[in-house]
Design a protein around this motif. Structure first.
Motif, short mmCIF file in Angstrom:
data_model
loop_
_atom_site.label_atom_id
_atom_site.label_comp_id
_atom_site.label_asym_id
_atom_site.label_seq_id
_atom_site.Cartn_x
_atom_site.Cartn_y
_atom_site.Cartn_z
N THR A 175 0.81 -1.10 -0.08
CA THR A 175 -0.33 -0.10 0.03
C THR A 175 1.17 1.51 0.12
OG1 THR A 175 -0.01 -0.13 2.27
CG2 THR A 175 -2.09 -0.94 1.18
N ILE A 178 1.95 2.26 -3.20
CA ILE A 178 0.94 2.18 -5.21
C ILE A 178 1.04 4.22 -4.02
CG2 ILE A 178 -1.11 2.44 -5.49
CD1 ILE A 178 -1.14 -0.56 -4.81
N ALA A 179 0.93 4.14 -2.60
CA ALA A 179 0.20 5.24 -2.29
C ALA A 179 1.37 7.09 -2.75
CB ALA A 179 -0.27 5.88 -0.50
N TYR A 182 1.35 7.17 -7.26
CA TYR A 182 0.17 8.77 -6.53
C TYR A 182 0.88 9.61 -6.05
CZ TYR A 182 -3.88 10.73 -7.06
OH TYR A 182 -5.03 11.84 -7.09
N PHE A 183 0.94 9.99 -4.58
CA PHE A 183 1.01 10.89 -4.23
C PHE A 183 2.57 11.70 -4.70
CE2 PHE A 183 -1.78 9.82 -0.91
CZ PHE A 183 -2.22 10.59 -1.12
N THR A 187 1.45 15.14 -6.57
CA THR A 187 1.84 16.73 -5.52
C THR A 187 3.37 17.23 -5.67
OG1 THR A 187 2.71 15.37 -3.70
CG2 THR A 187 -0.11 15.85 -3.38
N GLN B 5 -11.80 8.97 -11.35
CA GLN B 5 -11.25 9.04 -9.34
C GLN B 5 -12.81 8.30 -9.09
OE1 GLN B 5 -9.23 12.17 -7.97
NE2 GLN B 5 -7.03 11.51 -8.26
N SER B 188 -4.11 16.45 0.00
CA SER B 188 -4.78 15.51 -0.82
C SER B 188 -6.58 15.25 0.17
CB SER B 188 -4.64 14.18 -0.69
OG SER B 188 -5.14 13.00 -1.04
N MET B 190 -7.59 12.46 -0.59
CA MET B 190 -7.90 10.65 0.08
C MET B 190 -8.33 9.54 -1.32
SD MET B 190 -5.52 10.52 2.67
CE MET B 190 -5.94 9.34 3.88
N VAL B 192 -7.72 8.65 -3.61
CA VAL B 192 -6.66 7.10 -3.96
C VAL B 192 -6.24 6.29 -3.27
CG1 VAL B 192 -4.36 6.79 -5.38
CG2 VAL B 192 -5.61 8.46 -6.25
N ALA B 193 -6.02 6.99 -1.64
CA ALA B 193 -5.73 6.47 -0.72
C ALA B 193 -6.95 5.37 -0.06
CB ALA B 193 -5.09 6.69 0.67
N ILE B 196 -7.40 2.36 -2.95
CA ILE B 196 -6.43 1.24 -2.42
C ILE B 196 -6.74 0.78 -1.23
CG2 ILE B 196 -4.42 1.03 -1.67
CD1 ILE B 196 -3.22 3.41 -3.05
#
Lengths: 224, 226
Positions: A175, A178-179, A182-183, A187, B5, B188, B190, B192-193, B196
Motif C-alpha cells: 500500500t 502505491i500511495a 501517486y502522491f 503533489t 477517480q 489531498s 485521499m 486514491v488512498a 486502495i
C-alpha cells in the motif's frame, strides 16, 4: 524539506541501517550446520545493508541519486526471499513455481528500470510486485508451519518471527508504494514523512528478524 | 475529484460491500454451533455492512459528513475483535480481553471528542485499532503453529480468517498513520488512498468468506462422522 524533517529522516534511516546490520551479523551466529537453511534471509539482510551503505555513501559523498541502488536492491530482494521459501515450503512443483516467480520479477524489474519508470525514479511497480510476491509466499509458509505443528516445535520459533516480520513489512510496502507513487506524481511534496514511517517499520522488522536468528541459534545449539 | 477517480472509488466501494455481503451470507449459513463459536466475527461483519450502508445514506440522502458513522464504527470494531480473539488465545485471566477492549474504547472516545472530533476522520484510533488487530493475529498465528491443538477441526478456516486480518490491518495501518499528513500537509482528498483501502478491503472480506466457508464444511463433515 525542512531541517526538522531531514533530521528525523536521517536519524530513522541511520537507526534502520544499524538494525539491518545487526540482523546481518546475527545471521553468522547461527551454527554452520543450520545456516544453509536460512541463507536466503541472510543474503536479503546483507543485500539490504550493503544497499543502505552504498546509497548513503553515494548521496553524502557524491550527491548521486539514491534510487538506482534502491531499484537494483529491489530486483534482487525477491529472488533471495524465494531461495529461503523454496527450501521451507515442501510442496510439489515448488521449484518450478519459484523459478517462474523469480523470472517474472527480474524481467519486469529490468523492463521497469530501463523502459517504464527509469533508473533515477523509484521503481514502485516492481516494488509492489516484489512485496506482493513475498506476502503470498509468507502466507503459504504460515500454512506449512501450521500443518507441521504437531511434528516438532524445534526451530519453529525463529522461523515464525522471521516469517511474521516479512509478512507485515511487505503487506505495508504494497500500500505504501502505491500511495507514495501517486502522491509523488500529483503533489510537489518529497514525502519525507511517509518515508520516515516506512523506515521506522523497517527498524521493527530488522529487529524481529535479528530476534528470529537469535532464537534459531539458541534452538540449534541446545539441540546439540 | 475527477470523474475517473470518482468512478474507481465507487467500484472499490462496491467491491468491498460485495465482499462483506458474501462473508455475512456465509456466516448466516453456518451450523448453529459454529455460529456461536464465531459470533463476534459475525457481529464485526454485520456492523461493517451497516456502517457502509449508513455512511452512504448520510452522504447521499442527507448530504452530511459520513465521518461520524465511520468514527463510531472504529470505536466498536477492535473491541469485537478482542473478544473474538480472546476465545482463540485462551488467556489465563478471563478479564484480559475486556480490559484491553475497555482501554481501546477510552482511547477512541478521547480521539472522537477531544483530538480529531466527530466530523474529522479519527485516524489515530483507526491506526491503534489496526495495530491491535495485527498484534492479536500474530498471537493467534503463534498459537496456531506452535502448539499441538486439541482439535484439528476449524484450524484451516481460522488460518484464512487470521491471515486476512493480519494482511488487511498491516496493509492499512500506514494509510491511517499518514492520513493527517496526506490531508493536512498535502491537502489531498485521499480518494486514491481510500480506493486502495477499499480494494484491499474487498479481498479481506472475500478471504474471510472463504475461511467461514471452510469452517462450515468442517462442521458439516464432523456432524456426519459416526
Amino acid at each position: 524539506m525542512n531541517t526538522d524533517d531531514t533530521f528525523w529522516l536521517t536519524t530513522i534511516s541511520n537507526v534502520q541501517t544499524g538494525c539491518i546490520g545487526l540482523a546481518s551479523w546475527m545471521f553468522f551466529l547461527i551454527p554452520k550446520k543450520g545456516r544453509n537453511e536460512f541463507l536466503g534471509i541472510g543474503l536479503m539482510m546483507w543485500l539490504s545493508f550493503t544497499a543502505d551503505i552504498v546509497s548513503n555513501i553515494g548521496w553524502y559523498t557524491f550527491r548521486t541519486n539514491m534510487n538506482l541502488v534502491i531499484n537494483i536492491f529491489n530486483i534482487l530482494n525477491l529472488p533471495f526471499a524465494v531461495i529461503f521459501y523454496r527450501r521451507m515450503i515442501p510442496w510439489r512443483h515448488m521449484n518450478v513455481v519459484a523459478g517462474i516467480i523469480v523470472f517474472v520479477h527480474i524481467t519486469f524489474g529490468i523492463v521497469s528500470l530501463f523502459w517504464i519508470q527509469g533508473v533515477r525514479n523509484i521503481n514502485s511497480y516492481s516494488y509492489v510486485l516484489g512485496a506482493l510476491g513475498i506476502t503470498v509466499l509468507s502466507i503459504a509458509y504460515f500454512f506449512v508451519l501450521m500443518s507441521q505443528r504437531s511434528e516438532s516445535i524445534v526451530k519453529l520459533d525463529g522461523r515464525f518471527w522471521i516469517n511474521t516480520s516479512l509478512l507485515i513489512l511487505n503487506s505495508v510496502h504494497v500500500t505504501h508504494s502505491i500511495a507514495v507513487d501517486y502522491f509523488l506524481k500529483t503533489t510537489d511534496d518529497d514525502l519525507i514523512t511517509a518515508w520516515a514511517f516506512r523506515n521506522a517499520l523497517g527498524i521493527m522488522s530488522a529487529i524481529t528478524i535479528a530476534y528470529g536468528f537469535y532464537r534459531i541459534r539458541k534452538e540449534l545449539t541446545s539441540v546439540r | 475529484m475527477s470523474a475517473e477517480q470518482n468512478f474507481w472509488l465507487e467500484v472499490a466501494f462496491g467491491a468491498q460491500v460485495f465482499g462483506m455481503t458474501v462473508a455475512l451470507a456465509v456466516f448466516i449459513t453456518l451450523p448453529n454451533s459454529a455460529k456461536r463459536g464465531f459470533l463476534e466475527l459475525g457481529m464485526i461483519l454485520l456492523v461493517s455492512l451497516l456502517t457502509e450502508f449508513l455512511s452512504v445514506v448520510v452522504r447521499l440522502v442527507y448530504h452530511e459528513n459520513q465521518n461520524v458513522v465511520l468514527n463510531i464504527f472504529n470505536v466498536i470494531n477492535l473491541p469485537l475483535g478482542v473478544l473474538f480473539y480472546s476465545r482463540r488465545l485462551n488467556w489465563k485471566d478471563k478479564y484480559t480481553g475486556w480490559t484491553l477492549a475497555s482501554l481501546f474504547v477510552i482511547a477512541a472516545f478521547i480521539d472522537l471528542f477531544f483530538i480529531h472530533g466527530p466530523r474529522i476522520y479519527n485516524s489515530y484510533s483507526s491506526a491503534l485499532g489496526s495495530f491491535g488487530y495485527v498484534t492479536l493475529s500474530i498471537a493467534c498465528f503463534f498459537s496456531l503453529v506452535s502448539k499441538d491443538s486439541d482439535s484439528v477441526l476449524r484450524l484451516d478456516g481460522m488460518f484464512w480468517i487470521n491471515t486476512s486480518f493480519l494482511v488487511y490491518n498491516s496493509a492499512t495501518v500506514l494509510l491511517y498513520v499518514l492520513t493527517d499528513y496526506f490531508t493536512m500537509v498535502l491537502k489531498s482528498n485521499m480518494i486514491v488512498a481510500w480506493m486502495i483501502h477499499n480494494f484491499i478491503g474487498a479481498a479481506f472480506y472475500l478471504l474471510i468468506a472463504y475461511g467461514l466457508f471452510m469452517i462450515r464444511s468442517e462442521y458439516l463433515q464432523a456432524q456426519q462422522l459416526p
